[in-house]
Write an enzyme that holds these catalytic residues in place. Structure first.
Site, PDB file in Angstrom:
ATOM      1  N   GLU A 137       4.821   0.198  -5.561  1.00 36.17           N
ATOM      2  CA  GLU A 137       4.401   1.172  -4.539  1.00 36.17           C
ATOM      3  C   GLU A 137       5.209   2.463  -4.634  1.00 36.17           C
ATOM      4  OE1 GLU A 137       1.696   0.278  -3.429  1.00 36.17           O
ATOM      5  OE2 GLU A 137       1.820  -1.884  -3.742  1.00 36.17           O
ATOM      6  N   MET A 150       0.875  -1.180   0.000  1.00 35.62           N
ATOM      7  CA  MET A 150       0.000   0.000   0.000  1.00 35.62           C
ATOM      8  C   MET A 150       0.904   1.219   0.000  1.00 35.62           C
ATOM      9  SD  MET A 150      -3.011   1.328  -0.062  1.00 35.62           S
ATOM     10  CE  MET A 150      -3.188   3.101  -0.179  1.00 35.62           C
ATOM     11  N   TYR A 164      -5.571  -1.699 -13.713  1.00 37.07           N
ATOM     12  CA  TYR A 164      -4.112  -1.825 -13.640  1.00 37.07           C
ATOM     13  C   TYR A 164      -3.523  -2.097 -15.025  1.00 37.07           C
ATOM     14  CZ  TYR A 164      -4.608  -2.482  -8.538  1.00 37.07           C
ATOM     15  OH  TYR A 164      -4.892  -2.327  -7.207  1.00 37.07           O
TER      16      TYR A 164
HETATM   17 ZN   LIG Z   1      -1.166   0.065  -6.937  1.00 37.78          ZN
END
Ligand SMILES: [Zn+2]
Length: 595
Positions: free
Chosen positions: A289, A263, A376
């Site tokens: 990330e 995250m 994504y």
């Molecule tokens: Zn991501």
């Protein structure tokens, strides 16, 4: 879709939170955070009230900056969106102070008993705000469109160390009556889902000038070794995307209950302990990330429907970073793998399904549940198409310009399209038609002008999977030099179900059940479940009761409940594993296993 955030009660046009000061303490025994959130508000002329988001919070009192009580009303609770908290604005300074406490079940905080940690001695707590859970531990405007800076003072029991997605002001703590107090400050405004807090037996080890690892002390050595290349990743990312704007880039390794691979909290990337493979084979999550420091954190999608702007740009950058660090072939392998997942998702959802578009319709839905691989991979694939049309150099310089122009703003897809037209397409109608921008953004399925990635290594792996499928003995497969990525692809490419004797043959030859690479182990266990392989049950049970990462846990349970063979195992294992899982994951699994 028109730019309003439908997943928040906030009315920022009326009155908007611009800064949060949090003064809170953690009551680990009661599993409650108690404190005061002081919000600085920017109100439009004539505004009488400010509307905040809350969920599973007990509001104790609300006052202005000088301590005078302010009238407030709480709206009806919604199980996903929570309750609107409407507070009358004070006459003087536009400051609202909310005294509150969280409920033990507030889904934004996850409390772990000491025995659920790696060290086993001290409890651990972590927040996870994405997508709309920050409102369950901080009463504020929990909207992607309302960026706010913050500072915090967090008091924790003796023995615990607190960390946040911010500058750490008192890293050594100030002892007070057996408790410890930690100060934090983030000057850059962020959407609230990026506010992160964790506390436990946490230590720190630097790995570079701006990079370091926070982890439970019991994991610190392993973690520092695994992620030693973080500073180089950051340097490569800067070479592509421009300067890193957040100061430090540290990483926090969470306990197994953390539901995601990573995250992207600013200054404090969270990662799953499942990345600790012992051979640095899973560090692409760290590259991902870090890429969010530009895509998603520097600019943020203004609504969850524009989520692809966040993940699509990030995956594109992740692939570029991996190409710079590991070479074109390794990056191509990642890209091929992504495209396979995208194709599988389109097949599962249906080629005409609205959720296969980039711009999503999320009305009435929890944006945290609506996530598939589409934003994504399809998002990154669109950027690949543009890159192929204009050339890498021109596209990279456009990207840097975009990050600059959109910095510290929340933007819609329409605003990005306008920027692209102005700064890259520059009136070239033929170019825009060749890209097919509209079709990519608003039509379902896989556009035929995508740049199809190719990997000769993975093609060879698929060939070996076919040979195995048509009867070649496991020991005779050409697997020399294969690394984790190849093995994972091999296991995914094998057609199921496999007869038990052939599964046993594979397991004996390559010892997948003992793999330290969680992706390989997961692919193996999924293959075993699909083949109803009894001998694998203890391994499946061990994996599901020691790992809370949704990417692995959900599909394994889903595969188990598909058959009368697997369902009793699923029910038994879920009963045992449930306390380990994050609240949102446990709720989702209830729907799969309990339904
Ligand atoms: Zn991501």
């Amino acid at each position: 879709v028109n730019g309003r955030d439908i997943h928040s009660h906030a009315r920022p046009d009326e009155a908007r939170v611009v800064h949060l000061s949090l003064d809170a303490s953690l009551d680990v025994e009661a599993r409650r955070l108690r404190g005061r959130a002081t919000l600085r508000i920017e109100a439009s002329p004539g505004a009488e009230a400010v509307t905040l988001d809350t969920r599973d919070l007990r509001i104790v009192a609300i006052s202005d900056g000088s301590g005078a009580a302010l009238p407030f009303t709480l709206g009806d609770p919604d199980p996903v969106f929570g309750r609107a908290l409407r507070v009358t604005l004070p006459d003087g300074e536009p400051v609202v102070a909310v005294d509150y406490e969280t409920e033990p079940g507030s889904p934004g905080l996850h409390w772990l008993a000491a025995e659920q940690t790696a060290g086993g001695r001290i409890p651990f707590v972590f927040s996870q705000g994405h997508a709309i859970l920050t409102r369950s531990w901080i009463p504020t405007q929990d909207s992607v469109a309302v960026r706010q800076s913050y500072d915090a003072r967090i008091t924790v029991p003796e023995g615990m160390t607190a960390v946040m997605s911010a500058e750490h002001l008192t890293p050594d703590g100030v002892p007070a009556d057996g408790e410890r107090c930690f100060g934090f400050r983030l000057r850059e405004p962020i959407p609230p889902y990026l506010i992160a807090l964790a506390a436990g037996d946490i230590g720190f080890r630097p790995v570079g000038a701006r990079t370091g690892i926070f982890a439970e002390r019991a994991l610190l050595d392993r973690a520092a070794w695994e992620f030693a290349e973080m500073e180089r990743m950051l340097e490569e990312a800067e070479r592509i995307a421009g300067p890193y704007r957040w100061g430090r880039a540290d990483l926090l390794v969470l306990p197994p209950a953390f539901p995601f691979g990573g995250m992207e909290n600013p200054r404090l990337i969270y990662v799953s302990p499942t990345l600790l493979a012992g051979d640095r084979s899973l560090t692409t999550v760290v590259a991902h990330e870090l890429a969010h420091a530009w895509a998603g954190n520097l600019f943020t999608p203004a609504t969850w429907s524009d989520f692809w702007l966040n993940e699509g740009f990030t995956v594109y950058l992740e692939l570029r970073i991996q190409e710079a660090l590991q070479g074109a072939e390794r990056a191509a392998m990642l890209e091929v793998y992504g495209h396979r997942e995208w194709e599988a998702a389109v097949q599962r959802l249906g080629a005409d399904a609205p959720d296969t578009r980039l711009r999503l319709d999320l009305a009435g839905r929890d944006p945290g549940d609506a996530v598939t691989v589409v934003p994504y991979v399809k998002g990154a694939a669109l950027l690949r198409v543009i890159e192929a049309e204009v050339g890498r150099e021109r596209f990279t310089s456009y990207l840097r310009g975009w990050f600059e122009r959109a910095a510290f703003r929340s933007v819609t897809t329409a605003e990005w399209v306008a920027d692209l037209r102005e700064h890259l397409l520059a009136g070239d109608a033929g170019l825009e038609a060749r890209i097919g921008l509209r079709r990519w953004l608003d039509e379902p399925g896989v556009p035929e002008n995508r740049v199809v990635p190719r990997s000769v290594v993975l093609e060879a792996v698929e060939h070996e999977a076919e040979r195995f499928g048509s009867g070649t003995a496991a020991a005779r497969l050409a697997t020399d030099g294969w690394r984790a990525q190849e093995w994972r692809h091999f296991l995914t490419a094998i057609r199921t179900p496999l007869p038990g004797n052939r599964l046993r043959e594979l397991g004996d030859a390559f010892r997948f059940a003992a793999s330290a690479n969680a992706e390989v182990l997961f692919a193996w266990l999924r293959l075993a479940v699909r083949s109803h392989h009894d001998p694998a049950i203890p391994d499946i049970e061990r994996f599901l009761t020691s790992c809370g990462r949704a990417k692995f846990v959900r599909p394994l349970f889903a595969a188990l409940v598909e058959s009368a063979w697997g369902r009793p195992h699923a029910e038994r294992i879920f009963g045992r594993a449930r306390p380990l899982y994050h609240a949102a994951l446990a709720a989702a699994l209830e729907g799969i296993v309990g339904g």
